[in-house]
Each structure stands twice: as C-alpha cells, then as structure tokens.
Scaffold this motif. Sequence first.
Motif, PDB file in Angstrom:
ATOM      1  N   SER A 115      -0.478  19.801  -7.991  1.00 17.36           N
ATOM      2  CA  SER A 115       0.901  19.789  -8.276  1.00 17.36           C
ATOM      3  C   SER A 115       1.081  18.775  -9.202  1.00 17.36           C
ATOM      4  O   SER A 115       0.905  17.343  -8.843  1.00 17.36           O
ATOM      5  CB  SER A 115       1.920  20.102  -7.299  1.00 17.36           C
ATOM      6  OG  SER A 115       3.347  19.762  -7.795  1.00 17.36           O
ATOM      7  N   PRO A 116       1.930  19.057 -10.512  1.00 20.06           N
ATOM      8  CA  PRO A 116       2.367  17.879 -11.327  1.00 20.06           C
ATOM      9  C   PRO A 116       3.493  16.926 -10.536  1.00 20.06           C
ATOM     10  O   PRO A 116       3.540  15.548 -10.455  1.00 20.06           O
ATOM     11  CB  PRO A 116       3.242  18.302 -12.313  1.00 20.06           C
ATOM     12  CG  PRO A 116       2.409  19.714 -12.731  1.00 20.06           C
ATOM     13  CD  PRO A 116       2.134  20.128 -11.189  1.00 20.06           C
ATOM     14  N   GLU A 117       4.168  17.632  -9.418  1.00 20.79           N
ATOM     15  CA  GLU A 117       5.217  16.675  -8.575  1.00 20.79           C
ATOM     16  C   GLU A 117       4.373  15.857  -7.714  1.00 20.79           C
ATOM     17  O   GLU A 117       4.930  14.752  -7.508  1.00 20.79           O
ATOM     18  CB  GLU A 117       6.208  17.734  -7.817  1.00 20.79           C
ATOM     19  CG  GLU A 117       7.158  18.430  -8.549  1.00 20.79           C
ATOM     20  CD  GLU A 117       6.614  19.521  -9.470  1.00 20.79           C
ATOM     21  OE1 GLU A 117       5.532  20.065  -9.107  1.00 20.79           O
ATOM     22  OE2 GLU A 117       7.044  20.008 -10.443  1.00 20.79           O
ATOM     23  N   VAL A 118       3.217  16.291  -7.409  1.00 18.21           N
ATOM     24  CA  VAL A 118       2.273  15.514  -6.441  1.00 18.21           C
ATOM     25  C   VAL A 118       2.012  14.124  -7.430  1.00 18.21           C
ATOM     26  O   VAL A 118       2.064  13.170  -6.724  1.00 18.21           O
ATOM     27  CB  VAL A 118       1.256  16.316  -5.754  1.00 18.21           C
ATOM     28  CG1 VAL A 118       0.280  15.301  -5.195  1.00 18.21           C
ATOM     29  CG2 VAL A 118       1.869  17.173  -4.726  1.00 18.21           C
ATOM     30  N   LEU A 119       1.503  14.353  -8.501  1.00 20.30           N
ATOM     31  CA  LEU A 119       0.743  13.141  -9.243  1.00 20.30           C
ATOM     32  C   LEU A 119       2.042  12.173  -9.376  1.00 20.30           C
ATOM     33  O   LEU A 119       1.672  10.953  -9.227  1.00 20.30           O
ATOM     34  CB  LEU A 119       0.414  13.817 -10.566  1.00 20.30           C
ATOM     35  CG  LEU A 119      -0.856  14.781 -10.420  1.00 20.30           C
ATOM     36  CD1 LEU A 119      -1.440  15.142 -11.773  1.00 20.30           C
ATOM     37  CD2 LEU A 119      -2.015  13.957  -9.718  1.00 20.30           C
ATOM     38  N   LYS A 120       3.197  12.740  -9.832  1.00 20.10           N
ATOM     39  CA  LYS A 120       4.224  11.853 -10.224  1.00 20.10           C
ATOM     40  C   LYS A 120       4.589  11.041  -9.025  1.00 20.10           C
ATOM     41  O   LYS A 120       4.926   9.989  -8.904  1.00 20.10           O
ATOM     42  CB  LYS A 120       5.501  12.698 -10.689  1.00 20.10           C
ATOM     43  CG  LYS A 120       6.697  11.925 -11.041  1.00 20.10           C
ATOM     44  CD  LYS A 120       7.864  12.816 -11.638  1.00 20.10           C
ATOM     45  CE  LYS A 120       8.904  11.965 -11.891  1.00 20.10           C
ATOM     46  NZ  LYS A 120      10.299  12.685 -12.221  1.00 20.10           N
ATOM     47  N   PHE A 121       4.540  11.772  -7.730  1.00 19.20           N
ATOM     48  CA  PHE A 121       5.104  11.074  -6.606  1.00 19.20           C
ATOM     49  C   PHE A 121       3.942  10.228  -6.278  1.00 19.20           C
ATOM     50  O   PHE A 121       4.447   8.815  -5.937  1.00 19.20           O
ATOM     51  CB  PHE A 121       5.271  11.971  -5.385  1.00 19.20           C
ATOM     52  CG  PHE A 121       5.456  11.336  -3.811  1.00 19.20           C
ATOM     53  CD1 PHE A 121       6.622  10.989  -3.350  1.00 19.20           C
ATOM     54  CD2 PHE A 121       4.391  11.190  -3.183  1.00 19.20           C
ATOM     55  CE1 PHE A 121       6.604  10.146  -2.395  1.00 19.20           C
ATOM     56  CE2 PHE A 121       4.387  10.542  -1.926  1.00 19.20           C
ATOM     57  CZ  PHE A 121       5.400  10.031  -1.481  1.00 19.20           C
ATOM     58  N   LEU A 122       2.711  10.195  -6.234  1.00 18.33           N
ATOM     59  CA  LEU A 122       1.771   9.481  -5.837  1.00 18.33           C
ATOM     60  C   LEU A 122       1.919   8.129  -6.496  1.00 18.33           C
ATOM     61  O   LEU A 122       1.570   6.851  -6.418  1.00 18.33           O
ATOM     62  CB  LEU A 122       0.369  10.123  -5.931  1.00 18.33           C
ATOM     63  CG  LEU A 122       0.239  10.769  -4.730  1.00 18.33           C
ATOM     64  CD1 LEU A 122      -1.123  11.790  -4.966  1.00 18.33           C
ATOM     65  CD2 LEU A 122      -0.046  10.155  -3.284  1.00 18.33           C
ATOM     66  N   ASN A 123       2.163   8.395  -7.892  1.00 15.83           N
ATOM     67  CA  ASN A 123       1.859   7.435  -9.078  1.00 15.83           C
ATOM     68  C   ASN A 123       3.101   6.514  -8.634  1.00 15.83           C
ATOM     69  O   ASN A 123       2.845   5.021  -8.743  1.00 15.83           O
ATOM     70  CB  ASN A 123       2.483   7.954 -10.399  1.00 15.83           C
ATOM     71  CG  ASN A 123       2.089   7.217 -11.812  1.00 15.83           C
ATOM     72  OD1 ASN A 123       1.024   6.509 -11.899  1.00 15.83           O
ATOM     73  ND2 ASN A 123       3.183   6.780 -12.119  1.00 15.83           N
ATOM     74  N   GLY A 124       4.135   6.862  -8.524  1.00 13.47           N
ATOM     75  CA  GLY A 124       5.424   6.160  -7.912  1.00 13.47           C
ATOM     76  C   GLY A 124       5.203   5.351  -6.818  1.00 13.47           C
ATOM     77  O   GLY A 124       5.557   4.244  -6.432  1.00 13.47           O
ATOM     78  N   TYR A 125       4.730   6.080  -5.839  1.00 10.94           N
ATOM     79  CA  TYR A 125       4.430   5.452  -4.504  1.00 10.94           C
ATOM     80  C   TYR A 125       3.439   4.311  -4.553  1.00 10.94           C
ATOM     81  O   TYR A 125       3.776   3.076  -3.951  1.00 10.94           O
ATOM     82  CB  TYR A 125       4.003   6.614  -3.492  1.00 10.94           C
ATOM     83  CG  TYR A 125       4.008   6.245  -1.847  1.00 10.94           C
ATOM     84  CD1 TYR A 125       5.040   6.268  -1.254  1.00 10.94           C
ATOM     85  CD2 TYR A 125       2.749   5.345  -1.462  1.00 10.94           C
ATOM     86  CE1 TYR A 125       5.123   5.802   0.124  1.00 10.94           C
ATOM     87  CE2 TYR A 125       2.843   5.013  -0.037  1.00 10.94           C
ATOM     88  CZ  TYR A 125       3.853   5.251   0.504  1.00 10.94           C
ATOM     89  OH  TYR A 125       3.759   4.980   1.919  1.00 10.94           O
ATOM     90  N   GLY A 126       2.511   4.642  -5.203  1.00 19.06           N
ATOM     91  CA  GLY A 126       1.676   3.688  -5.374  1.00 19.06           C
ATOM     92  C   GLY A 126       1.963   2.295  -5.973  1.00 19.06           C
ATOM     93  O   GLY A 126       1.737   1.150  -5.241  1.00 19.06           O
ATOM     94  N   GLU A 127       3.094   2.193  -7.131  1.00 15.82           N
ATOM     95  CA  GLU A 127       3.312   1.400  -7.647  1.00 15.82           C
ATOM     96  C   GLU A 127       4.474   0.447  -6.789  1.00 15.82           C
ATOM     97  O   GLU A 127       4.564  -0.509  -6.478  1.00 15.82           O
ATOM     98  CB  GLU A 127       4.052   1.724  -8.915  1.00 15.82           C
ATOM     99  CG  GLU A 127       4.711   0.558  -9.819  1.00 15.82           C
ATOM    100  CD  GLU A 127       5.977   0.566  -9.627  1.00 15.82           C
ATOM    101  OE1 GLU A 127       6.438  -1.047  -9.187  1.00 15.82           O
ATOM    102  OE2 GLU A 127       6.900   1.250  -9.520  1.00 15.82           O
ATOM    103  N   GLN A 128       5.325   1.212  -6.423  1.00 20.08           N
ATOM    104  CA  GLN A 128       6.673   0.859  -5.491  1.00 20.08           C
ATOM    105  C   GLN A 128       6.239   0.291  -3.953  1.00 20.08           C
ATOM    106  O   GLN A 128       6.626  -0.698  -3.692  1.00 20.08           O
ATOM    107  CB  GLN A 128       7.610   1.644  -5.349  1.00 20.08           C
ATOM    108  CG  GLN A 128       8.970   1.239  -4.885  1.00 20.08           C
ATOM    109  CD  GLN A 128      10.021   2.196  -4.997  1.00 20.08           C
ATOM    110  OE1 GLN A 128      10.153   3.289  -5.690  1.00 20.08           O
ATOM    111  NE2 GLN A 128      11.182   1.768  -4.469  1.00 20.08           N
ATOM    112  N   PHE A 129       5.478   1.204  -3.266  1.00 25.66           N
ATOM    113  CA  PHE A 129       5.554   0.801  -1.960  1.00 25.66           C
ATOM    114  C   PHE A 129       4.077   0.221  -1.439  1.00 25.66           C
ATOM    115  O   PHE A 129       3.957  -0.675  -0.912  1.00 25.66           O
ATOM    116  CB  PHE A 129       5.331   1.909  -1.073  1.00 25.66           C
ATOM    117  CG  PHE A 129       6.869   2.817  -1.194  1.00 25.66           C
ATOM    118  CD1 PHE A 129       7.748   2.240  -0.332  1.00 25.66           C
ATOM    119  CD2 PHE A 129       7.241   3.533  -2.109  1.00 25.66           C
ATOM    120  CE1 PHE A 129       8.988   2.921  -0.296  1.00 25.66           C
ATOM    121  CE2 PHE A 129       8.499   4.211  -2.142  1.00 25.66           C
ATOM    122  CZ  PHE A 129       9.512   3.892  -1.100  1.00 25.66           C
ATOM    123  N   LEU A 130       2.906   0.679  -2.303  1.00 25.36           N
ATOM    124  CA  LEU A 130       1.714   0.014  -2.107  1.00 25.36           C
ATOM    125  C   LEU A 130       1.259  -1.236  -3.074  1.00 25.36           C
ATOM    126  O   LEU A 130       0.511  -1.989  -2.543  1.00 25.36           O
ATOM    127  CB  LEU A 130       0.654   1.019  -2.251  1.00 25.36           C
ATOM    128  CG  LEU A 130       0.420   2.242  -1.211  1.00 25.36           C
ATOM    129  CD1 LEU A 130      -0.423   3.304  -1.864  1.00 25.36           C
ATOM    130  CD2 LEU A 130      -0.140   1.596   0.143  1.00 25.36           C
TER     131      LEU A 130
END
Length: 801
Positions: free
Chosen positions: A180-195
């Motif tokens: 899902s494009p939403e999954v990709l967008k979420f992981l992209n943001g999570y990796g940058e902001q949280f990880l």
Amino acid sequence: MNKHIKKVAVIGSGIMGSGIACHFANIGVEVLLLDIVPRELTDAEKAKGLTLQDTLVRNRLVNDSLVTALKSKPSPIYHQKFSERITTGNLEDDIAKVGQVDWIIEVVVERLDIKKMVFENLEKYRKPGTLITSNTSGIPIKFMSEGRSDDFQKHFCGTHFFNPARYLKLFEIIPGPKTSPEVLKFLNGYGEQFLGKTSVIAKDTPAFIGNRIGIFSIQSLFHMVNDMKLTVEEVDKLTGPVIGRPKSATFRTVDVVGLDTLVHVANGIYENCTKDERHELFKLPGFINSMIENKWLGSKTGQGFYKKIKNKDGSSQIQTLDLNTLEYRDNKRASFATLELTKTIDKVVDRFKVLVAGKDKAGEFYRKSFAALFAYVSHRIPEITDEIYKIDDAMKAGFGWEHGPFQIWDAIGVQAGLDLIEAEGLTPAPWVGEMAASGANTFYSVKEGASYCYDIEKKSAQKIPGQDAFIILDNIRKTKEVFKNSGVVIEDLGDGILNVEFQSKMNTIGGDVLAGLNKAIDIAEKDFQGLVVGNQAPNFSVGANIGMIFMMAVEQEYDELNMAIKMFQDTMMRMRYSAIPTIAAPHGMTLGGGCELSLHADMVVAAAETYIGLVEFGVGVIPGGGGSKEMALRAQDTFKKNDVELNVLQEYFLTIGMAKVSTSAYEAFDLGILQKGKDIVVVNKDRQIATAKAYAKIMAESGYTQPIKRTDIKVLGKQALGMFMVGTDAMQDSNYISAHDHKIANKLAYVMAGGDLSEPSLVSEQYLLDLEREAFLSLCTERKTLERIQHMLKTGKPLRN
C-alpha cells in the motif's frame, strides 16, 4: 495512515536482529525478540540437569545473542537500562505473541525458502493491519510474499537497516507488488522522525540502492588494485578521510563487515544483473577467491586484509596482506604528492578538483575511480531509483560517505566529469549529456534556503521533498548571515531566533569564537528573541584551543592567559545570564569547553549521538571555563534532606576527575551533564537545529525572564576537602594515579569544596569561578601539564605522566 508503533516483534536475533531490537528499544518502543529453539543441549546444560523442554534452554539462542550484542563495542544501545524494553522468546512457545504487536520485522538467514516458511507461520498469528517487513539485503521482495493473503501483501515490504543499526542512518524501504502507498509513506516518515534515519524508498532491484552502488565501488577498487599495482595501505590512504570517507576506508571496512558478506552480495549482483553494463566487474578477482578459501574473512576470523599479531615482548602489531604474494608483512606507510596539496584545504568538497588534477599515481587513481563511479551511477537511473538525490542519500547514510557520487561530480564539474568518463573509455547515460546540453550545469542547487535536484523526467531542478522539518545551515549561510569572523558565522534562523555556528578547526573555542559568541548575544539581546549555538559539522566542539593556552604558558604570559580564561568564564556566564534564552545543540564529540558551553545554556537540545564530557585532566588541568564551578553548583542543587552531601559532591567530582565521557546523550544524564526535566534528546541529528530553534521560540514567547545571578551555592569547605584529599592520597599510594594526577585532583577538590572554609557556607558563582581560574593558571605553570598539552597537540592522545 495514522498508526502508532508501541510494540514491535523482531524475528531473528543474530547481529542484525539484535541490533535492530536494541535500536527500537533506544527510541522507547517495546520489543519482542524471537529466535529458533535449540535442538541439542550444551555440555553446561547437561551438567545442570536441564532438558530441551526447559525455558532457559529453549530461549538460549536468543538470550545469548542479545547478551553478546549488549556487551559489544560500540554499543548498540544508548543506555543499558533501555535493554529492559526487550523481551526474548522463541518461535515455538511465543510466536502467538506477534498478534499483540504493531510491526513484525523478519531478520532471519538470507534464504528465500526459509523466509517464506517464516512468513507462512507468522501469518497464522499476525492480526490484520500489522506491518510486516523483511530486512533482506538483496532477495527480491516480490518473491517473499507470494501465497500470502491480500492484507499481508498490502502491509508487507522490505525495510533494510544497515549494520550497525544504531549508527548507520540508511533505512531502505522496498515495496512489494501489492504494498500500500500509505504503508510506504508511513514507514518513510517513521524512519526519519522516530528512528533517526535517512529513509530512502528504493526499487525492488538486486542489492537495492546502497549495496548496488557500494559493492560496485569496492569491486571497482579491487580490480584497480591489480591494474595499478596498488598496495592495501595505498588504497586505504586514498579512500579514507581525505575524500570524506570513514577512517576504515576500503579494506579495513571490508574486514569489519566481513569479506563473506561482501562476496555474498557481489555474487548476487553478478547472478541477477546480467544486463548491467559493468556486469563483469562483479566477478571476484583471484586474491578475493583465495582469501575466501583460506577463510581470511576479516575481524570475525582474526585476519583479512589486516592481521593483528603479538610480538615476543607482548606488544601488538598490525600486519598487512600483500595482494601479490598473499603473505602478511609489516605495514608500509603510504604517501602521495597530490594528497599533500590538500592538507590546507579544510572542506572535503573543495579537494576533489585538486585530486583529479594530480600528476602522480594518486591523481590517476582518482580520475579512474571517479570516472567509473560517475558513469555507473548515471546508468542506474531509472533502474534502481528515479531520483538522483536518493543515490547520494543512500551512500552517505549507508556507507558513511560525506558526499554522494553526484555531489562529488558537481564539485568537479558536470562537464569535467563527462570528460573524465570519456578519457577512461566509458560511456555515461544519455540523460547526462542532454542535461549538460540544456544549460543545466549542476545536479544540485539552492534556492531560498531549500535544496533542489535535477529531475531527469521533468528536465529541470525540483525541490527535494522532506526538507520542511530541517534547517540546513549550508543552504542559509550566505543569505541569512548577520555577522562573521574567523571563528563563527551568525545566521538568522527566522522567527526572531539567531544561530551561532563555530567555523574554527574541529570547532575549537578560541578568542574569535568567544568574541563571536559575545557578539551573537549582543545582537540577539538587541534585535532578536533567542539564540541557538549549533552547527552541522561532524562534531560540536572538541574544546578550548589548547594550542593557544600552550603558547601563552610556555612564554609565561600569565596575565594574558588569566585574561583569556576569564573571557571564557565571562562568556559562559553571559550564556547563563543573558536577557534572551540560549539553547546549546551539541552532537558528536562535545568535549572540555564544548561541554562547558552546554552546561551554561538555558537548555540543551542534544543529538542522541553526543559524546560529551569534561576531559581537561587529560591535558593536565581542571575545567577552567566554568565547568568545575558548575559541577559544584549542580551537586549542591541535588542535595536533599538526609542526603550524605559529601557522597553527592563526590559523584560530580569523579565525573571530572575520571574524565568521564558519555557514549550517548542519554548517558550524559547519569553524569549530571544533562539535566532531566530541562534538557532533551533528538534521535535525528538533521532535525536538531530546527528543534532547538522551536524551543528557543517557545521559551521567548512564554515570557522568558533574565535569571538572577546565584549567590546561594552551598560549599562544604574543609569537610569535603579532607575527604577528597584522603581519597587522592590513597589512589596515589596504590599507584592508581600519578603524582601529577594527584596534584590536579587536589586542585579540583579545592575548587569544588569551596576552598578550605572552616564550615559549610553559601557562596556566589563568581567566588567559585575565581577559585577555578586560580587553580587552572597554577597548573599551567607545571612542566608536566605542558608535557601533556604538547603530547595532545602532537598525537591527539592523552599522556599519563
């Protein structure tokens, strides 16, 4: 997609799995770490009468792996206490628990059949909507989810962390056919902001982005070694810090990573990228095959390109592999005339033109290697990614390069890079020539503080997405400069907040930096609302300019030295007592004076990777810029009713006396350098300046009031001084410290006790600063202190004399 990650399951507890588990624990996430059940008992388990049904046995593999990871150096975890966030288990007894997590990360052996079997088993217990990803470094994502449910495939993709997961920032996200494009967008943001990662969405091609380019670069060097008859030392000299790469350069890096790992990825590319125009380059040269046969895999087998041996006298020595004879020999020092020309060029990006113009073997090496690299990356678009900047991001974040291939090409010049490629008989991708012909002469540009990159499809420069959370000082320095001297640049960050950025070598703090800090406070108090002290160099500051101190001390210019130290102290006090909020943004090495500056800011916004401490003992003095005073002050501020106050003060004394340096910002709280409830930590260093600015703005708009100078500091006098001196005497008597260490420690004791007052008293900060300065100056008259400073200046290492 509004999703909160509270708990993750990591499947596979090897080096990579345990590292990923630790990094999620680092950011406060609860982790379930699972691995297989052992099939046999160890001798120790048999001796204890355990059986294969005992939980200790069934969880042995996962527990042993995690313990090994937690003991490793550098540590995968910010603070050992964070390991309590990890729960271990096995894939038979505990697999049902994956139904309670928000994200499942598979990190098992790199075999498609095993991965598919694991996914089949996990799907029985995974709840719908749970993210499920694989940390594969090369197996096509499209094969892994075959036969799984639509919900599984929608929420499945590759998430490739680089090892070690804490330190390497690259986080490749590789979509599957139905992700899902939403999954990709979420992981992209999570990796940058949280990880705290550099998230890069890659295409599902062999080795993805980072390893495809990285392995090509290494393989290209392997073949060039033969062609140019270069030694291991020469290649590592040419491919290390001089071009903005890690100190481990090429061959030391391979030793650390493991030659077998590199060979595995290279073979995968060779087998699966048959249409790659440099396909034959991924064939392993003879010396690599011989090393694999000999099991000379690097650090894990005790020898690779380098080998540590013990001499008869017990000393250690590093030997180097001769690639022609495949025998180990003593190290040979590598030197090149071209590299000498770059010694006065501080910025790596300014060295590349000089390097490719070199007239010796080094110049030839750079022309050949950069030509090959430029041609290769040009052909990888659009195969592995559609965007130029993603290749550069991947190489910087995954391989520790200061500049990516297209940034290096820009530094040399687009047309000059094309000329290099042609001279080596190679051919670039057609789009580069079209770009140059259109008049676009750079891949990157900056407009209004934002970075732009050439877009091949749109044939024009486009703003790189995801910058809104960042302030990039390189982009605003020219247009937002308020003041500049040789030590600092002061920039307007907007919204009434200034930033003062050190520009000295290693960001040392000397007269110009102190003058710049005072100027920044003057300007901020007059026309702005707050001040940030921050930079985006590798390190915040390695401390005071000890070269300047050494020269004054050697020439016995004690009045000038006294004035210099007082200027440092007064500047720190201005940071503390200015009319506007001051925020320090330390990262990397923050030592001595850099630490003292952070101690005196109203607030610290520290990067998680901050190695901070008062290390002045190493050069024979005590902290003289307010650090000794501040630790005495902080000790008394923590005194509570019924405390043994001497014990509290002793902890702060030992922080200085043992030159303790935190291995992360979180450890700095234990040392009393950062303060809970006041200072904060950001995991993504790229967000640090923006976060510091936001806090400065909040403090200013919340009604910041200029603090009143302290006159209420409780010092313990002779009571504390006696305790400290008994302790230092005992340490010297047991040969734990030298006579000079003893003298320095007693000077520090005198300051932190508040002198030899007959009873506990309340004193001012200035009283303690005067004691501190007097002690510092007296130590600068000692020959052994001068020997320590001189040794540090020459070698970069402390001398114990």
